[in-house]
Motif scaffolding. Structure first.
Motif, PDB file in Angstrom:
ATOM      1  N   HIS A  61       4.216   1.791 -17.138  1.00 24.72           N
ATOM      2  CA  HIS A  61       4.384   2.979 -17.985  1.00 24.72           C
ATOM      3  C   HIS A  61       5.714   3.690 -17.780  1.00 24.72           C
ATOM      4  O   HIS A  61       6.101   4.517 -18.602  1.00 24.72           O
ATOM      5  CB  HIS A  61       3.237   3.967 -17.729  1.00 24.72           C
ATOM      6  CG  HIS A  61       1.896   3.394 -18.085  1.00 24.72           C
ATOM      7  ND1 HIS A  61       0.941   3.092 -17.133  1.00 24.72           N
ATOM      8  CD2 HIS A  61       1.359   3.043 -19.281  1.00 24.72           C
ATOM      9  CE1 HIS A  61      -0.129   2.589 -17.748  1.00 24.72           C
ATOM     10  NE2 HIS A  61       0.097   2.540 -19.040  1.00 24.72           N
ATOM     11  N   THR A  62       6.394   3.404 -16.683  1.00 25.56           N
ATOM     12  CA  THR A  62       7.611   4.187 -16.361  1.00 25.56           C
ATOM     13  C   THR A  62       8.875   3.331 -16.328  1.00 25.56           C
ATOM     14  O   THR A  62       9.892   3.765 -15.799  1.00 25.56           O
ATOM     15  CB  THR A  62       7.457   4.856 -14.979  1.00 25.56           C
ATOM     16  OG1 THR A  62       7.286   3.819 -13.998  1.00 25.56           O
ATOM     17  CG2 THR A  62       6.260   5.794 -14.911  1.00 25.56           C
ATOM     18  N   GLU A  65      12.377   4.933 -17.445  1.00 21.94           N
ATOM     19  CA  GLU A  65      13.003   5.876 -16.495  1.00 21.94           C
ATOM     20  C   GLU A  65      13.476   5.132 -15.247  1.00 21.94           C
ATOM     21  O   GLU A  65      14.521   5.437 -14.679  1.00 21.94           O
ATOM     22  CB  GLU A  65      12.007   6.972 -16.084  1.00 21.94           C
ATOM     23  CG  GLU A  65      11.468   7.800 -17.226  1.00 21.94           C
ATOM     24  CD  GLU A  65      10.227   7.233 -17.922  1.00 21.94           C
ATOM     25  OE1 GLU A  65       9.441   8.031 -18.438  1.00 21.94           O
ATOM     26  OE2 GLU A  65      10.040   5.996 -17.958  1.00 21.94           O
ATOM     27  N   ASP A  66      12.680   4.150 -14.803  1.00 20.17           N
ATOM     28  CA  ASP A  66      13.069   3.405 -13.600  1.00 20.17           C
ATOM     29  C   ASP A  66      14.347   2.606 -13.825  1.00 20.17           C
ATOM     30  O   ASP A  66      15.215   2.533 -12.949  1.00 20.17           O
ATOM     31  CB  ASP A  66      11.929   2.484 -13.157  1.00 20.17           C
ATOM     32  CG  ASP A  66      10.779   3.264 -12.531  1.00 20.17           C
ATOM     33  OD1 ASP A  66      11.053   4.293 -11.886  1.00 20.17           O
ATOM     34  OD2 ASP A  66       9.616   2.863 -12.687  1.00 20.17           O
TER      35      ASP A  66
END
Length: 462
Positions: A61-62, A65-66
């Motif tokens: 889900h991230t 951003e990662d």
């Protein structure tokens, strides 16, 4: 800062991880079960603090951003793996379109940020249904794996040029079939050697399949955890012990992968003890014709051995350890948190060995890292001051630099890992990342080492 260690132009700075260890979303969007999902359901007590693979670091889900964070700290490359049980639930049949979307998004995002994706196909995560028919013991699984590889090459090969068949293929052998730290928790050396052998047949068949795809600048390799075996002394008995440890733990995969054949000494030892795997007539030629283009090297610690102190128990199971004892060198430098020796020169010794005995194959450090428990002890003004990790990386890079300077064909350095991730039975016991992960909120915070590596990548040296 003045640069004393400059790396070659285009050096790969980055990090590595795997699907099961960061994605989470273990039961979302049609993903099938793998052996880790199943084993955790069955025996949660085998995992540190009973933390399982359901959510891990939530990269599913991230990822956006990662990947922005990777860019921020100077990554130009990143290795991840495709989950077989996510892409093809159950291990055979149709692809899961939601998985295709996810991996497309990750690849596209990496490329948009100027980070080259290195994709690995198998990182310890056998689909449960295939383990139930014997996993790598069963040659049918080899063909299903090649089908999975073909689908991945076809789906993502237009944007991914660096592919890897397996990560540390010896680990499922040791963990699953010798020393009981991976599912299926079997202790049976005969099966262990069959699994090891079939894995290398799968590797060769996947390489053969890869060559039928016209992937631009395509290279396919394997990632091996090479652990130099150092003898206690120059006594012939100690030298022999180190040689046999090297045959079992390094050359059993390195030789077939790079040279296309098994060491005769290894075959002789297995034959003598009645542990040769079952082979098929065409295997020999298959191995010879399908060797890797590139080699990923995972290095954490050396193996130090000495001659056996006592004869093996004749009633106990056959083990590689029948031929050597481990040796603790007095005065060795330690990572006290993990109980592992730190020996930076090992990285140089591996590279020189590849140069002298393996045709100086194109290689890179695909994992190297330092796991530390309770890292919050080093929290200062909201940041983990992990100077010990900076020193660890610097020490290894210094020896890698020397190897390159002496003509070794090493192209990059990837830390294990980008952010703290779930580590199999250890779960989150030891932290390895440039970014810490808060398990409750999933919030990422850069450690001091993240700022340090950013400067190193920017200057292509330190």
């Amino acid at each position: 800062m003045s640069i004393t260690h400059k790396f070659p132009e285009g050096f790969w700075w980055g990090s590595a991880t795997s699907a099961t260890q960061i994605e989470g979303a273990a039961h979302e969007d049609g993903k099938g079960l793998n052996i880790w999902d199943y084993w955790y359901e069955k025996e949660p007590n085998r995992f540190f603090d009973e933390v399982g693979p359901q959510t891990t670091s939530d990269f599913y889900h991230t990822y956006k951003e990662d990947i922005a964070r990777m860019k921020e700290i100077g990554h130009n490359s990143f290795r991840f793996s495709i989950s077989w049980s996510r892409l093809i639930p159950g291990g055979e049949g149709e692809v899961n379109e939601k998985a295709v979307t996810f991996y497309n998004n990750v690849i596209d995002e990496l490329l948009a940020q100027g980070i080259e994706p290195f994709v690995n196909l198998f990182h310890f995560d056998m689909p449960l249904e295939l383990q139930e028919i014997g996993g790598w013991e069963n040659r049918k699984v080899i063909d299903l794996y090649v089908d999975f590889a073909n689908k991945a090459f076809g789906l993502f090969g237009d944007r991914v040029s660096k592919w890897f068949t397996f990560n540390e293929p010896i680990v499922p052998v040791e963990g699953g079939y010798l020393y009981d730290f991976h599912y299926p928790n079997i202790v049976d050396a005969k099966k262990a050697f069959q699994v090891a052998y079939n894995t290398m047949i799968a590797n060769a068949k996947a390489i053969k399949a890869f060559r039928n795809h016209s992937i631009k600048d395509g290279k396919i390799g394997i990632i091996l955890n090479l652990t130099p075996s150092y003898p206690r002394s120059q006594n012939p008995a100690d030298l022999k012990a180190a040689n046999i440890a090297d045959l079992f733990f390094n050359r059993s995969f390195l030789d077939p992968a790079v040279l296309g054949e098994y060491p005769k000494e290894l075959i002789d030892v297995l034959k003598e003890h009645g542990h040769l795997p079952t082979v098929e007539a065409e295997d020999k030629q298959l191995l010879k014709e399908n060797t890797v283009d590139i080699l990923g090297v995972n290095y954490y610690q050396p193996r130090r051995v000495k001659a056996k102190e006592s004869l093996p128990n004749p009633y106990g199971p056959f083990m590689p350890d029948w031929f050597f004892d481990n040796y603790e060198m007095p005065g060795r430098k330690m990572n006290p948190y993990r109980g592992w020796e730190i020996y930076e020169k090992g990285i140089y010794d591996i590279m020189i060995n590849l140069k002298e005995n393996y045709g100086n194959i194109e290689s890179f450090i695909s994992e190297n890292g330092m796991g530390v428990q309770n890292e919050e002890r080093f929290l200062k003004d909201g940041r983990i001051e992990d100077d010990y990790r900076i020193d660890f990386i610097k020490g290894h890079l210094t020896w890698l630099h020397k190897a390159i300077h002496e003509g070794c064909n090493a192209k990059g350095y990837h830390l294990w890992t980008f952010m703290d991730n779930w580590s199999w039975m250890n779960a989150y016991k030891n932290r390895y990342g440039f970014f810490s992960v808060n398990l409750e909120t999933k919030e990422r915070t850069a450690k001091k080492s993240a700022y340090w590596i950013k400067e190193v990548a920017k200057n292509n040296g330190f």
